[in-house]
Design a protein around this motif. Structure first.
Motif, PDB file in Angstrom:
ATOM      1  N   MET A   1      20.834   0.990  -6.538  1.00  0.00           N
ATOM      2  CA  MET A   1      18.934   0.842  -6.265  1.00  0.00           C
ATOM      3  C   MET A   1      18.875  -0.505  -7.252  1.00  0.00           C
ATOM      4  O   MET A   1      18.254  -1.867  -6.699  1.00  0.00           O
TER       5      MET A   1
ATOM      6  N   LEU B   1      17.301  -4.262  -5.965  1.00  0.00           N
ATOM      7  CA  LEU B   1      16.210  -4.520  -7.372  1.00  0.00           C
ATOM      8  C   LEU B   1      16.332  -6.091  -7.490  1.00  0.00           C
ATOM      9  O   LEU B   1      15.034  -7.176  -7.270  1.00  0.00           O
TER      10      LEU B   1
ATOM     11  N   CYS C   1       4.999  -5.133  -8.184  1.00  0.00           N
ATOM     12  CA  CYS C   1       6.343  -3.259  -7.330  1.00  0.00           C
ATOM     13  C   CYS C   1       7.429  -3.905  -8.628  1.00  0.00           C
ATOM     14  O   CYS C   1       7.810  -2.005  -8.932  1.00  0.00           O
TER      15      CYS C   1
ATOM     16  N   ARG D   1       9.559  -1.279 -10.721  1.00  0.00           N
ATOM     17  CA  ARG D   1      10.750  -0.569 -10.360  1.00  0.00           C
ATOM     18  C   ARG D   1      11.870  -0.960 -11.317  1.00  0.00           C
ATOM     19  O   ARG D   1      12.547   0.023 -11.626  1.00  0.00           O
TER      20      ARG D   1
ATOM     21  N   ASN E   1      11.197   1.468 -13.695  1.00  0.00           N
ATOM     22  CA  ASN E   1      11.471   2.589 -13.613  1.00  0.00           C
ATOM     23  C   ASN E   1      12.696   3.110 -13.449  1.00  0.00           C
ATOM     24  O   ASN E   1      13.061   3.738 -14.334  1.00  0.00           O
ATOM     25  N   VAL E   2      13.849   2.287 -12.970  1.00  0.00           N
ATOM     26  CA  VAL E   2      15.145   2.130 -13.033  1.00  0.00           C
ATOM     27  C   VAL E   2      16.019   2.666 -14.317  1.00  0.00           C
ATOM     28  O   VAL E   2      16.475   3.891 -14.882  1.00  0.00           O
TER      29      VAL E   2
ATOM     30  N   ILE F   1       4.147   2.497  -9.433  1.00  0.00           N
ATOM     31  CA  ILE F   1       4.942   0.827  -8.695  1.00  0.00           C
ATOM     32  C   ILE F   1       3.295  -0.149  -8.153  1.00  0.00           C
ATOM     33  O   ILE F   1       3.915  -1.871  -7.664  1.00  0.00           O
TER      34      ILE F   1
ATOM     35  N   ASN G   1       1.845  -1.182 -12.108  1.00  0.00           N
ATOM     36  CA  ASN G   1       2.750  -1.230 -13.521  1.00  0.00           C
ATOM     37  C   ASN G   1       2.270  -1.006 -13.987  1.00  0.00           C
ATOM     38  O   ASN G   1       2.451  -1.397 -15.732  1.00  0.00           O
TER      39      ASN G   1
ATOM     40  N   LEU H   1       4.695   7.234  -7.836  1.00  0.00           N
ATOM     41  CA  LEU H   1       5.998   5.637  -7.714  1.00  0.00           C
ATOM     42  C   LEU H   1       6.544   5.731  -6.550  1.00  0.00           C
ATOM     43  O   LEU H   1       7.475   5.605  -6.237  1.00  0.00           O
TER      44      LEU H   1
ATOM     45  N   GLU I   1       6.984   7.381  -3.769  1.00  0.00           N
ATOM     46  CA  GLU I   1       7.549   8.350  -3.270  1.00  0.00           C
ATOM     47  C   GLU I   1       7.028   9.097  -1.757  1.00  0.00           C
ATOM     48  O   GLU I   1       5.620   9.864  -2.498  1.00  0.00           O
TER      49      GLU I   1
END
Length: 155
Positions: free
Chosen positions: A11, A15, A67, A71, A74-75, A97, A100, A129, A131
């Motif tokens: 991931m 990114l 975004c 991300r 978030n990682v 996302i 932010n 998220l 998802e």
């Protein structure tokens, strides 16, 4: 619903590639703006249309940038959340996302995740998220999808 946790190294690499693509697109956008600016012989209507298109591209690049920032953040949180094993240990809240911004009503710990008894609460968290959810999922499957999305180990 036996899913594995995502590979965070993959991931992060994706990114970084996306971030580079975004930077390349922004540079191309700037170069195009500089090249178009001195075109005095372009009819006014075409120049206006080009400017409108560039504005749209700029807005899309800004949205992509938001975004990507979310991300990346978030990682890092997902990696930290992957180490949470105790129900009362605080979770690292993730960001929406699209904006932010911190996700409202993000559960404080795993106990709070278990206390959520409404599909819609999980769906709004998962939507923030980026998802996918399935309306056919049971509450437990939706809860598990959320746990995986925030980096926690399967139950």
């Amino acid at each position: 619903m036996a899913q594995q946790l995502p590979n965070y190294l993959e991931m992060a690499a994706e990114l970084r590639q996306s971030s580079q693509a975004l930077a390349d697109a922004a540079a191309a956008h700037n170069n195009l703006s500089v090249e178009i600016a001195p075109s005095a012989n372009v009819p006014a209507i075409q120049a206006w249309e080009i400017k409108a298109m560039l504005t749209t591209i700029d807005q899309r690049l800004q949205a992509m940038d938001l975004c990507m920032q979310a991300r990346f953040y978030n990682v890092s949180c997902m990696l930290s959340n992957g180490r949470v094993t105790q129900p009362k240990t605080p979770l690292h809240p993730l960001r929406n996302i699209t904006t932010n911004q911190p996700i409202p009503n993000f559960p404080e710990n795993l106990d709070a995740v278990e206390d959520i008894e409404c599909h819609d609460n999980f769906r709004s968290l998962l939507d923030a998220l980026g998802e996918q959810t399935n309306p056919q999922w049971t509450l437990q499957e939706t809860r598990q999808a959320f746990r995986e999305a925030i980096g926690c180990h399967p139950i």
